[in-house]
Design a protein around this motif. Structure first.
Motif, PDB file in Angstrom:
ATOM      1  N   MET A 144     -27.753  52.504  19.663  1.00 36.21           N
ATOM      2  CA  MET A 144     -27.743  51.136  19.152  1.00 36.21           C
ATOM      3  C   MET A 144     -26.693  50.323  19.898  1.00 36.21           C
ATOM      4  O   MET A 144     -25.587  50.793  20.148  1.00 36.21           O
ATOM      5  N   SER A 145     -27.044  49.108  20.255  1.00 35.76           N
ATOM      6  CA  SER A 145     -26.125  48.207  20.940  1.00 35.76           C
ATOM      7  C   SER A 145     -26.020  46.914  20.148  1.00 35.76           C
ATOM      8  O   SER A 145     -27.029  46.400  19.645  1.00 35.76           O
ATOM      9  N   GLU A 146     -24.816  46.415  19.979  1.00 35.11           N
ATOM     10  CA  GLU A 146     -24.628  45.181  19.232  1.00 35.11           C
ATOM     11  C   GLU A 146     -23.412  44.430  19.746  1.00 35.11           C
ATOM     12  O   GLU A 146     -22.547  45.007  20.425  1.00 35.11           O
ATOM     13  N   GLN A 147     -23.372  43.155  19.433  1.00 35.71           N
ATOM     14  CA  GLN A 147     -22.219  42.318  19.765  1.00 35.71           C
ATOM     15  C   GLN A 147     -21.425  42.063  18.498  1.00 35.71           C
ATOM     16  O   GLN A 147     -21.969  41.618  17.486  1.00 35.71           O
ATOM     17  N   ARG A 148     -20.135  42.371  18.572  1.00 30.67           N
ATOM     18  CA  ARG A 148     -19.280  42.100  17.425  1.00 30.67           C
ATOM     19  C   ARG A 148     -17.836  42.054  17.886  1.00 30.67           C
ATOM     20  O   ARG A 148     -17.443  42.740  18.828  1.00 30.67           O
ATOM     21  N   ASP A 149     -17.063  41.181  17.246  1.00 31.85           N
ATOM     22  CA  ASP A 149     -15.637  41.043  17.533  1.00 31.85           C
ATOM     23  C   ASP A 149     -15.369  40.810  19.017  1.00 31.85           C
ATOM     24  O   ASP A 149     -14.411  41.336  19.592  1.00 31.85           O
ATOM     25  N   GLY A 150     -16.247  40.019  19.636  1.00 29.89           N
ATOM     26  CA  GLY A 150     -16.053  39.644  21.026  1.00 29.89           C
ATOM     27  C   GLY A 150     -16.337  40.737  22.032  1.00 29.89           C
ATOM     28  O   GLY A 150     -15.934  40.627  23.200  1.00 29.89           O
ATOM     29  N   MET A 151     -17.052  41.786  21.605  1.00 35.28           N
ATOM     30  CA  MET A 151     -17.353  42.910  22.499  1.00 35.28           C
ATOM     31  C   MET A 151     -18.827  43.282  22.422  1.00 35.28           C
ATOM     32  O   MET A 151     -19.485  43.066  21.402  1.00 35.28           O
ATOM     33  N   GLN A 152     -19.338  43.843  23.499  1.00 31.13           N
ATOM     34  CA  GLN A 152     -20.632  44.514  23.483  1.00 31.13           C
ATOM     35  C   GLN A 152     -20.345  45.977  23.185  1.00 31.13           C
ATOM     36  O   GLN A 152     -19.606  46.639  23.923  1.00 31.13           O
ATOM     37  N   ILE A 153     -20.903  46.498  22.093  1.00 33.63           N
ATOM     38  CA  ILE A 153     -20.615  47.875  21.689  1.00 33.63           C
ATOM     39  C   ILE A 153     -21.906  48.674  21.684  1.00 33.63           C
ATOM     40  O   ILE A 153     -22.901  48.294  21.049  1.00 33.63           O
ATOM     41  N   ASP A 154     -21.902  49.772  22.400  1.00 34.11           N
ATOM     42  CA  ASP A 154     -23.023  50.708  22.421  1.00 34.11           C
ATOM     43  C   ASP A 154     -22.588  51.962  21.661  1.00 34.11           C
ATOM     44  O   ASP A 154     -21.654  52.662  22.079  1.00 34.11           O
ATOM     45  N   TRP A 155     -23.275  52.246  20.548  1.00 33.19           N
ATOM     46  CA  TRP A 155     -22.892  53.375  19.698  1.00 33.19           C
ATOM     47  C   TRP A 155     -23.691  54.626  20.070  1.00 33.19           C
ATOM     48  O   TRP A 155     -24.887  54.565  20.344  1.00 33.19           O
ATOM     49  N   ASP A 156     -23.011  55.761  20.063  1.00 31.86           N
ATOM     50  CA  ASP A 156     -23.660  57.069  20.225  1.00 31.86           C
ATOM     51  C   ASP A 156     -24.531  57.159  21.475  1.00 31.86           C
ATOM     52  O   ASP A 156     -25.647  57.691  21.444  1.00 31.86           O
ATOM     53  N   VAL A 157     -24.011  56.649  22.578  1.00 31.56           N
ATOM     54  CA  VAL A 157     -24.730  56.750  23.852  1.00 31.56           C
ATOM     55  C   VAL A 157     -24.810  58.218  24.260  1.00 31.56           C
ATOM     56  O   VAL A 157     -23.834  58.967  24.131  1.00 31.56           O
ATOM     57  N   ALA A 158     -25.976  58.628  24.745  1.00 30.57           N
ATOM     58  CA  ALA A 158     -26.193  60.029  25.125  1.00 30.57           C
ATOM     59  C   ALA A 158     -25.711  60.286  26.555  1.00 30.57           C
ATOM     60  O   ALA A 158     -26.046  59.534  27.470  1.00 30.57           O
ATOM     61  N   ILE A 159     -24.936  61.349  26.721  1.00 31.45           N
ATOM     62  CA  ILE A 159     -24.513  61.802  28.048  1.00 31.45           C
ATOM     63  C   ILE A 159     -24.925  63.271  28.158  1.00 31.45           C
ATOM     64  O   ILE A 159     -24.347  64.142  27.503  1.00 31.45           O
ATOM     65  N   GLU A 160     -25.928  63.550  28.980  1.00 30.85           N
ATOM     66  CA  GLU A 160     -26.440  64.919  29.087  1.00 30.85           C
ATOM     67  C   GLU A 160     -25.600  65.742  30.046  1.00 30.85           C
ATOM     68  O   GLU A 160     -25.318  65.314  31.174  1.00 30.85           O
ATOM     69  N   MET A 161     -25.211  66.935  29.610  1.00 35.34           N
ATOM     70  CA  MET A 161     -24.456  67.860  30.441  1.00 35.34           C
ATOM     71  C   MET A 161     -25.400  68.719  31.290  1.00 35.34           C
ATOM     72  O   MET A 161     -26.613  68.719  31.090  1.00 35.34           O
ATOM     73  N   ASP A 162     -24.825  69.462  32.227  1.00 34.44           N
ATOM     74  CA  ASP A 162     -25.647  70.234  33.153  1.00 34.44           C
ATOM     75  C   ASP A 162     -26.370  71.404  32.489  1.00 34.44           C
ATOM     76  O   ASP A 162     -27.268  72.003  33.096  1.00 34.44           O
ATOM     77  N   ASP A 163     -25.996  71.758  31.246  1.00 32.51           N
ATOM     78  CA  ASP A 163     -26.690  72.843  30.548  1.00 32.51           C
ATOM     79  C   ASP A 163     -27.607  72.313  29.448  1.00 32.51           C
ATOM     80  O   ASP A 163     -28.123  73.081  28.634  1.00 32.51           O
ATOM     81  N   GLY A 164     -27.822  70.997  29.410  1.00 33.42           N
ATOM     82  CA  GLY A 164     -28.740  70.397  28.458  1.00 33.42           C
ATOM     83  C   GLY A 164     -28.117  69.866  27.192  1.00 33.42           C
ATOM     84  O   GLY A 164     -28.754  69.094  26.459  1.00 33.42           O
ATOM     85  N   ILE A 165     -26.884  70.247  26.879  1.00 31.85           N
ATOM     86  CA  ILE A 165     -26.202  69.712  25.698  1.00 31.85           C
ATOM     87  C   ILE A 165     -25.964  68.211  25.897  1.00 31.85           C
ATOM     88  O   ILE A 165     -25.603  67.765  26.988  1.00 31.85           O
ATOM     89  N   VAL A 166     -26.169  67.440  24.839  1.00 30.78           N
ATOM     90  CA  VAL A 166     -25.985  65.996  24.901  1.00 30.78           C
ATOM     91  C   VAL A 166     -24.730  65.610  24.113  1.00 30.78           C
ATOM     92  O   VAL A 166     -24.645  65.873  22.913  1.00 30.78           O
ATOM     93  N   LEU A 167     -23.761  65.031  24.821  1.00 34.65           N
ATOM     94  CA  LEU A 167     -22.564  64.514  24.166  1.00 34.65           C
ATOM     95  C   LEU A 167     -22.798  63.053  23.801  1.00 34.65           C
ATOM     96  O   LEU A 167     -23.608  62.368  24.428  1.00 34.65           O
ATOM     97  N   ARG A 168     -22.061  62.593  22.805  1.00 32.92           N
ATOM     98  CA  ARG A 168     -22.223  61.225  22.335  1.00 32.92           C
ATOM     99  C   ARG A 168     -20.960  60.417  22.591  1.00 32.92           C
ATOM    100  O   ARG A 168     -19.843  60.892  22.370  1.00 32.92           O
ATOM    101  N   ALA A 169     -21.162  59.166  23.031  1.00 31.20           N
ATOM    102  CA  ALA A 169     -20.042  58.292  23.384  1.00 31.20           C
ATOM    103  C   ALA A 169     -20.241  56.910  22.780  1.00 31.20           C
ATOM    104  O   ALA A 169     -21.378  56.446  22.627  1.00 31.20           O
ATOM    105  N   ASP A 170     -19.147  56.254  22.461  1.00 26.60           N
ATOM    106  CA  ASP A 170     -19.163  54.836  22.108  1.00 26.60           C
ATOM    107  C   ASP A 170     -18.591  54.067  23.290  1.00 26.60           C
ATOM    108  O   ASP A 170     -17.564  54.468  23.867  1.00 26.60           O
ATOM    109  N   VAL A 171     -19.239  52.973  23.649  1.00 25.16           N
ATOM    110  CA  VAL A 171     -18.830  52.158  24.787  1.00 25.16           C
ATOM    111  C   VAL A 171     -18.503  50.750  24.297  1.00 25.16           C
ATOM    112  O   VAL A 171     -19.348  50.091  23.659  1.00 25.16           O
TER     113      VAL A 171
END
Length: 576
Positions: free
Chosen positions: A1-28
């Motif tokens: 999910m991506s939204e604008q709030r408090d003067g920022m563009q925030i992307d929640w729970d962005v998927a980052i796939e590792m080399d063994d298939g595990i997906v880590l989650r990031a907020d941007v």
């Protein structure tokens, strides 16, 4: 999910796939609109969605009291333990990326803190962030403690997009600074793991906290059984307890300093004895980077990371290396020391190197008579016995006739015997006012810490001749050398780097003990404190399996005489 709030563009729970298939989650968190921004990235196990104020209310209260400016210019809704506040960085043109490390927060997988797998994950996250359309390709790592410790590790892998790193109070030696001080098991790792990692392990889900911003479980979205959670995490405390000597397990968690070539700013805390002092000095000295700086301060573990002083320092550093901004960093002193005085007074001073080239290493010999420290060796022979579990023995210098500055690494050489086959030595460098009252300081993790601390298990006294220096002995911790009861052995004990200016009339002292330093036996723990605060915070050494009473609970004897002249080696800085 991506939204604008408090003067920022925030992307929640962005998927980052590792080399063994595990997906880590990031907020941007990034500036609004199109653009490419330098990135401040962090990855760790504390749950990116857990609000600082909720997860660590006592520490948040201390931050606000010590540095009230944290409340200015921010709603503080996005504050997260030991990381930058996006509301104060995004408006200055930085993107902030927070990654939940494998098995923690909202990232599934097996939790194994500081493992090679976790380090590789961090390297892959750096490369991911460096190739996003909103990134300028330059990634900076920044954060306190855990978020500094894993920087030392990942920098040795040389990820292509890593451009600079700020390591704020982060140890760099998994064995000597985190698991076993001088070979003695420290209780911190196990208690920390239970408090701060297991509580937000992926799968705690509905049983845990929810994000104050999104309302989602910070350690979810799944809710897993306790049996599954246990199978999904390493036994960090147990591994340290079962491994008394340096082996491949520890080596795999040690940085490859000779491979680190990225510009770095290493920030230490004089009062971080136990975890948050030594590693920043060792990392600064041993990293192969040509562009590296050292800064040292006082106060709590987190105050100056968030204070205007610390945030300005960080932004100047990253502005220079992540977007070629003229921040004046090209004129930054190689070493910046907040020189410590009694009463929590600090004077910022620029230096060119560490340790300081003008240091006069001075021996203060232990005298049994009067329990004195003197620059002259003892003419009398003596044996001084003390109970291992008692208060030990304190040796005092004469009152200072003029201010004396002690800044640098400290060491002691002792001759000691035990009634048994081993002994644990605990040293405390202390300061006493003219009335004889000890002067303590606000430490990183305890409000009443001494000037310096050192530890050594006598059976692990073996030195590495290639790494040892008189002022900083280096123990191999690779094989035990048991004691013969009643027979003295020579011990070189490291006391972690420190700084103090003793005013006229004040006295420096060395306490030799067989157990942890305590200020006066009382607990100065603050509201919501998760552990007692008696002088060493959570860095205690009381495990009965590691320190059985029949070996470490009897009495020791200091030996003074011909061929055995114990001394304290102090780094005296001549007056300007």
């Amino acid at each position: 999910m991506s939204e604008q709030r408090d003067g920022m563009q925030i992307d929640w729970d962005v998927a980052i796939e590792m080399d063994d298939g595990i997906v880590l989650r990031a907020d941007v968190f990034r500036p609004l609109g199109a653009g490419r921004w330098p990135v401040i990235l962090s990855s760790g196990p504390y749950a990116k969605g857990l609000a600082f104020q909720e997860g660590y209310p006592g520490n948040w209260a201390r931050v606000v009291k010590a540095a009230p400016e944290v409340l200015e210019g921010s709603s503080n809704k996005y504050q997260n333990w030991e990381l930058v506040d996006p509301e104060k960085w995004v408006p200055d043109g930085f993107a902030c990326v927070r990654v939940d490390s494998r098995g923690a927060g909202r990232s599934p997988g097996y939790v194994d803190c500081w493992s090679p797998r976790e380090t590789q994950d961090l390297a892959l996250c750096i490369e991911w962030a460096g190739t996003r359309p909103w990134s300028n390709g330059r990634i900076g790592l920044n954060g306190i403690s855990y978020y500094a410790m894993n920087q030392w590790q990942v920098a040795g892998l040389r990820p292509k997009h890593l451009a600079a790193m700020c390591l704020w109070e982060g140890s760099s030696d998994y064995y000597r600074e985190l698991c076993r001080h001088g070979g003695i098991l420290c209780g911190f790792l196990d208690s920390w793991y239970r408090r701060q990692v297991k509580s937000v392990q992926y799968g705690v889900g509905e049983r845990g906290a929810r994000s104050a911003v999104t309302g989602e479980p910070v350690a979810g979205p799944e809710t897993l059984s306790e049996d599954v959670l246990e199978r999904n995490r390493a036994d960090l405390g147990g591994e340290a307890a079962r491994r008394p000597l340096v082996d491949d397990y520890y080596r795999a968690r040690m940085p490859a300093f000779d491979q680190i070539d990225v510009p770095l700013l290493s920030c230490s805390n004089w009062g971080g004895q136990g975890l948050h002092t030594r590693g920043n000095f060792e990392g600064f000295l041993r990293a192969a980077s040509r562009e590296k700086w050292l800064e040292v301060h006082g106060d709590t573990h987190f105050t100056h990371f968030y204070s205007n002083y610390g945030m300005t320092l960080q932004k100047r550093f990253f502005g220079h290396f992540l977007r070629d901004e003229d921040t004046g960093w090209d004129r930054q002193p190689r070493v910046s020391l907040n020189v410590r005085h009694p009463g929590e007074r600090f004077m910022l001073r620029a230096e060119n190197e560490w340790p300081l080239a003008r240091t006069v290493y001075t021996r203060f010999y232990l005298h049994a008579g009067g329990k004195a420290l003197s620059t002259e060796p003892s003419a009398a022979s003596a044996e001084v016995e003390y109970a291992a579990m008692g208060d030990g023995i304190t040796f005092l210098c004469e009152p200072a006739r003029e201010p004396i500055e002690i800044t640098g690494p400290v060491a002691a050489r002792l001759w000691l015997s035990s009634q048994t086959t081993d002994a644990d030595v605990f040293l405390a460098l202390r300061l006493f006012d003219p009335a004889g009252k000890e002067v303590t300081f606000i430490g990183a993790n305890d409000p009443r810490v001494p000037v310096g601390l050192g530890w050594l298990r006598a059976s692990q006294r073996k030195l590495d001749s290639s790494l040892s220096r008189p002022e900083r002995p280096w123990h191999t911790h690779d094989e035990p050398w048991p004691l013969t009861p009643g027979t003295p052995v020579e011990l070189e004990v490291e006391i972690w780097p420190t700084c103090i200016v003793a005013p006229p009339g004040y006295r420096l002292g060395l306490t030799v003990r067989g157990c942890d330093y305590e200020f006066d036996g009382t607990d100065a723990g603050l509201p919501n404190a998760p552990y007692p605060m008696r002088g060493v915070g959570p860095f205690t050494h009381t495990d009965p399996q590691d320190r059985p009473a029949d070996i470490f609970g009897k009495s020791y004897t200091l030996h003074i005489g011909p061929g055995m002249q114990p001394y304290l080696l102090l780094p005296v800085i001549p007056a300007a």
